[in-house]
Design a protein around this motif. Structure first.
Motif, PDB file in Angstrom:
ATOM      1  N   GLY A  70       0.801  -1.214   0.000  1.00 31.31           N
ATOM      2  CA  GLY A  70       0.000   0.000   0.000  1.00 31.31           C
ATOM      3  C   GLY A  70       0.834   1.264   0.000  1.00 31.31           C
ATOM      4  N   ARG A  71       2.044   1.187   0.514  1.00 33.91           N
ATOM      5  CA  ARG A  71       2.934   2.355   0.547  1.00 33.91           C
ATOM      6  C   ARG A  71       3.736   2.504  -0.746  1.00 33.91           C
ATOM      7  N   ALA A  72       3.924   1.389  -1.457  1.00 38.48           N
ATOM      8  CA  ALA A  72       4.779   1.419  -2.642  1.00 38.48           C
ATOM      9  C   ALA A  72       4.013   1.534  -3.957  1.00 38.48           C
ATOM     10  N   THR A  73       2.698   1.301  -3.931  1.00 37.01           N
ATOM     11  CA  THR A  73       1.906   1.278  -5.163  1.00 37.01           C
ATOM     12  C   THR A  73       0.592   2.032  -4.960  1.00 37.01           C
ATOM     13  N   VAL A  74      -0.142   2.159  -6.047  1.00 31.80           N
ATOM     14  CA  VAL A  74      -1.536   2.597  -5.946  1.00 31.80           C
ATOM     15  C   VAL A  74      -2.348   1.323  -5.723  1.00 31.80           C
ATOM     16  N   PHE A  75      -2.608   0.998  -4.466  1.00 28.09           N
ATOM     17  CA  PHE A  75      -3.343  -0.225  -4.142  1.00 28.09           C
ATOM     18  C   PHE A  75      -4.836   0.078  -4.135  1.00 28.09           C
ATOM     19  N   VAL A  76      -5.593  -0.687  -4.924  1.00 26.15           N
ATOM     20  CA  VAL A  76      -7.020  -0.433  -5.105  1.00 26.15           C
ATOM     21  C   VAL A  76      -7.822  -1.677  -4.699  1.00 26.15           C
ATOM     22  N   PRO A  77      -8.418  -1.694  -3.508  1.00 26.68           N
ATOM     23  CA  PRO A  77      -9.329  -2.795  -3.171  1.00 26.68           C
ATOM     24  C   PRO A  77     -10.456  -2.836  -4.202  1.00 26.68           C
ATOM     25  N   THR A  78     -10.751  -4.036  -4.706  1.00 26.05           N
ATOM     26  CA  THR A  78     -11.669  -4.178  -5.828  1.00 26.05           C
ATOM     27  C   THR A  78     -12.647  -5.295  -5.499  1.00 26.05           C
ATOM     28  N   THR A  79     -13.913  -4.942  -5.250  1.00 24.90           N
ATOM     29  CA  THR A  79     -14.826  -5.911  -4.671  1.00 24.90           C
ATOM     30  C   THR A  79     -16.234  -5.808  -5.236  1.00 24.90           C
ATOM     31  N   THR A  80     -16.964  -6.909  -5.131  1.00 23.72           N
ATOM     32  CA  THR A  80     -18.380  -6.923  -5.468  1.00 23.72           C
ATOM     33  C   THR A  80     -19.214  -6.425  -4.287  1.00 23.72           C
ATOM     34  N   ARG A  81     -18.606  -6.275  -3.140  1.00 25.59           N
ATOM     35  CA  ARG A  81     -19.321  -5.785  -1.965  1.00 25.59           C
ATOM     36  C   ARG A  81     -19.924  -4.400  -2.215  1.00 25.59           C
ATOM     37  N   THR A  82     -21.002  -4.119  -1.503  1.00 25.55           N
ATOM     38  CA  THR A  82     -21.549  -2.773  -1.504  1.00 25.55           C
ATOM     39  C   THR A  82     -20.617  -1.856  -0.716  1.00 25.55           C
ATOM     40  N   ARG A  83     -20.853  -0.565  -0.824  1.00 21.41           N
ATOM     41  CA  ARG A  83     -20.032   0.383  -0.070  1.00 21.41           C
ATOM     42  C   ARG A  83     -20.154   0.144   1.431  1.00 21.41           C
ATOM     43  N   GLU A  84     -21.349  -0.157   1.887  1.00 14.93           N
ATOM     44  CA  GLU A  84     -21.540  -0.418   3.323  1.00 14.93           C
ATOM     45  C   GLU A  84     -20.755  -1.650   3.757  1.00 14.93           C
ATOM     46  N   GLN A  85     -20.824  -2.712   2.978  1.00 13.47           N
ATOM     47  CA  GLN A  85     -20.088  -3.934   3.319  1.00 13.47           C
ATOM     48  C   GLN A  85     -18.587  -3.714   3.265  1.00 13.47           C
ATOM     49  N   TYR A  86     -18.129  -2.957   2.269  1.00 15.45           N
ATOM     50  CA  TYR A  86     -16.697  -2.639   2.180  1.00 15.45           C
ATOM     51  C   TYR A  86     -16.247  -1.812   3.377  1.00 15.45           C
ATOM     52  N   GLY A  87     -17.107  -0.937   3.853  1.00 20.41           N
ATOM     53  CA  GLY A  87     -16.746  -0.063   4.965  1.00 20.41           C
ATOM     54  C   GLY A  87     -16.458  -0.801   6.259  1.00 20.41           C
ATOM     55  N   ARG A  88     -16.882  -2.054   6.359  1.00 23.52           N
ATOM     56  CA  ARG A  88     -16.585  -2.845   7.569  1.00 23.52           C
ATOM     57  C   ARG A  88     -15.151  -3.357   7.594  1.00 23.52           C
ATOM     58  N   ILE A  89     -14.489  -3.321   6.447  1.00 22.98           N
ATOM     59  CA  ILE A  89     -13.144  -3.895   6.347  1.00 22.98           C
ATOM     60  C   ILE A  89     -12.105  -2.835   6.700  1.00 22.98           C
ATOM     61  N   HIS A  90     -11.161  -3.209   7.545  1.00 25.40           N
ATOM     62  CA  HIS A  90     -10.075  -2.309   7.929  1.00 25.40           C
ATOM     63  C   HIS A  90      -8.751  -2.996   7.600  1.00 25.40           C
ATOM     64  N   LEU A  91      -8.247  -2.703   6.398  1.00 26.11           N
ATOM     65  CA  LEU A  91      -7.028  -3.353   5.923  1.00 26.11           C
ATOM     66  C   LEU A  91      -5.793  -2.712   6.540  1.00 26.11           C
ATOM     67  N   PRO A  92      -4.736  -3.473   6.719  1.00 20.22           N
ATOM     68  CA  PRO A  92      -3.478  -2.902   7.207  1.00 20.22           C
ATOM     69  C   PRO A  92      -2.903  -1.919   6.193  1.00 20.22           C
ATOM     70  N   GLY A  93      -2.113  -0.977   6.670  1.00 18.09           N
ATOM     71  CA  GLY A  93      -1.449  -0.032   5.782  1.00 18.09           C
ATOM     72  C   GLY A  93      -2.232   1.248   5.622  1.00 18.09           C
ATOM     73  N   PRO A  94      -1.724   2.140   4.780  1.00 20.23           N
ATOM     74  CA  PRO A  94      -2.395   3.424   4.567  1.00 20.23           C
ATOM     75  C   PRO A  94      -3.755   3.240   3.918  1.00 20.23           C
ATOM     76  N   ALA A  95      -4.685   4.132   4.232  1.00 21.35           N
ATOM     77  CA  ALA A  95      -6.020   4.057   3.631  1.00 21.35           C
ATOM     78  C   ALA A  95      -5.910   4.243   2.122  1.00 21.35           C
ATOM     79  N   PRO A  96      -6.433   3.318   1.326  1.00 24.08           N
ATOM     80  CA  PRO A  96      -6.347   3.462  -0.137  1.00 24.08           C
ATOM     81  C   PRO A  96      -7.083   4.709  -0.603  1.00 24.08           C
ATOM     82  N   ARG A  97      -6.472   5.447  -1.508  1.00 24.28           N
ATOM     83  CA  ARG A  97      -7.154   6.626  -2.054  1.00 24.28           C
ATOM     84  C   ARG A  97      -8.336   6.213  -2.924  1.00 24.28           C
ATOM     85  N   PHE A  98      -8.158   5.103  -3.680  1.00 24.28           N
ATOM     86  CA  PHE A  98      -9.211   4.616  -4.560  1.00 24.28           C
ATOM     87  C   PHE A  98      -9.681   3.246  -4.093  1.00 24.28           C
TER      88      PHE A  98
END
Length: 283
Positions: A70-98
């Motif tokens: 996440g610090r070295a690239t443009v890391f983009v979580p890419t999911t079929t989840r809705t925005r609400e479902q995605y919002g429950r996930i707290h991934l390690p590293g900096p918050a992805p911009r996209f």
């Protein structure tokens, strides 16, 4: 006295990493697949809580790799989840911009859905496929209450059923897919969920848009389901685990590496491969 001048070195274009989440990077307890003795199991980090209970995990080693990626690239979580479902996930590293949610229906920029992208998606769906209401009505009419547990509409974009897999008739999903194909929709069976998704609604289109906005010249991707196939095909290099719909169907492509790993170990290995591929060329 003459001062030497070191020419400016052009900045390296960013590397874009677009990865599916569920059963690619993060895993429920049922999907972990830990075949080793309990005493040898890897330490796990919980990254999602649902209804006050832990739901999704990755290994601590994977967490460290994801933080670095996440610090070295443009890391983009890419999911079929809705925005609400995605919002429950707290991934390690900096918050992805996209982030890409709803299978490409929403492109989040700093956590907010981009209205221009959403309008473009709406126009394509209206022009190229049958309306959601028609597909939902067919799903409900064709489903049997004996095995249908829930039915949901996601973001007013697509529909899915939660089913009892043990009771789901063999061939039902295939018949649904044949019906949907003539109306511009695709069907995907993932665990207990049967998704009906408009064909123009793709993760790959949203990934290309992020690449355009960031100037990324190298795109890397990972995923495990049929809904990820377009994403993997659109990337310069891609990886899939040894489990999931793509593995079950034997799906492959020349630039997609098929890993033998399954379960949470596959998520760790995918992150290891992504990290190596994103590293600057030593030459």
């Amino acid at each position: 006295m003459t001062l030497s001048h070191t020419p400016d070195i052009p900045a390296r274009p960013p590397v874009l990493v677009a990865s599916d989440l569920d059963r690619t990077l993060i895993y429920s307890a049922a999907a972990l697949q830990l075949p080793m003795p309990d005493a040898e199991a890897p330490r796990l980090l919980c990254v999602e809580v649902y209804e006050s209970r832990p739901l999704s995990y990755l290994t601590e080693t994977a967490a460290g790799l994801l933080d670095g990626l996440g610090r070295a690239t443009v890391f983009v979580p890419t999911t079929t989840r809705t925005r609400e479902q995605y919002g429950r996930i707290h991934l390690p590293g900096p918050a992805p911009r996209f982030a890409i949610c709803a299978n490409g229906g929403h492109l989040l920029v700093d956590g907010v859905s981009d209205p221009v992208w959403r309008a473009q998606v709406a126009d394509r769906l209206a022009d190229e496929c049958a309306p959601l209401a028609e597909v939902r009505a067919h799903l409900l009419a064709a489903a049997d209450p004996a095995w249908l547990l829930k039915e949901r509409i996601a973001e007013d974009l697509f529909a899915y059923l939660v089913v009892d897999r043990a009771l789901l008739p063999a061939g039902w999903a295939k018949e649904l897919a044949e019906w949907a194909d003539g109306r511009g929709w695709t069907v995907s069976l993932q665990g207990r969920k049967i998704y009906a998704v408009p064909r123009p609604l793709t993760k790959s289109a949203a990934m290309r848009e992020v690449a355009r906005r960031t100037g990324a010249e190298l795109t890397l991707a990972a995923g495990d389901s049929l809904l990820d196939a377009d994403l993997l095909l659109a990337a310069d290099r891609a990886w899939r685990p040894g489990h999931g719909e793509l593995a079950d169907s034997g799906w492959s492509a020349p630039h997609v590496d098929v890993l033998p790993h399954t379960g949470v170990a596959a998520g760790e290995e995918i992150l290891r491969r992504l990290t190596r591929a994103a590293a600057p060329d030593p030459t």
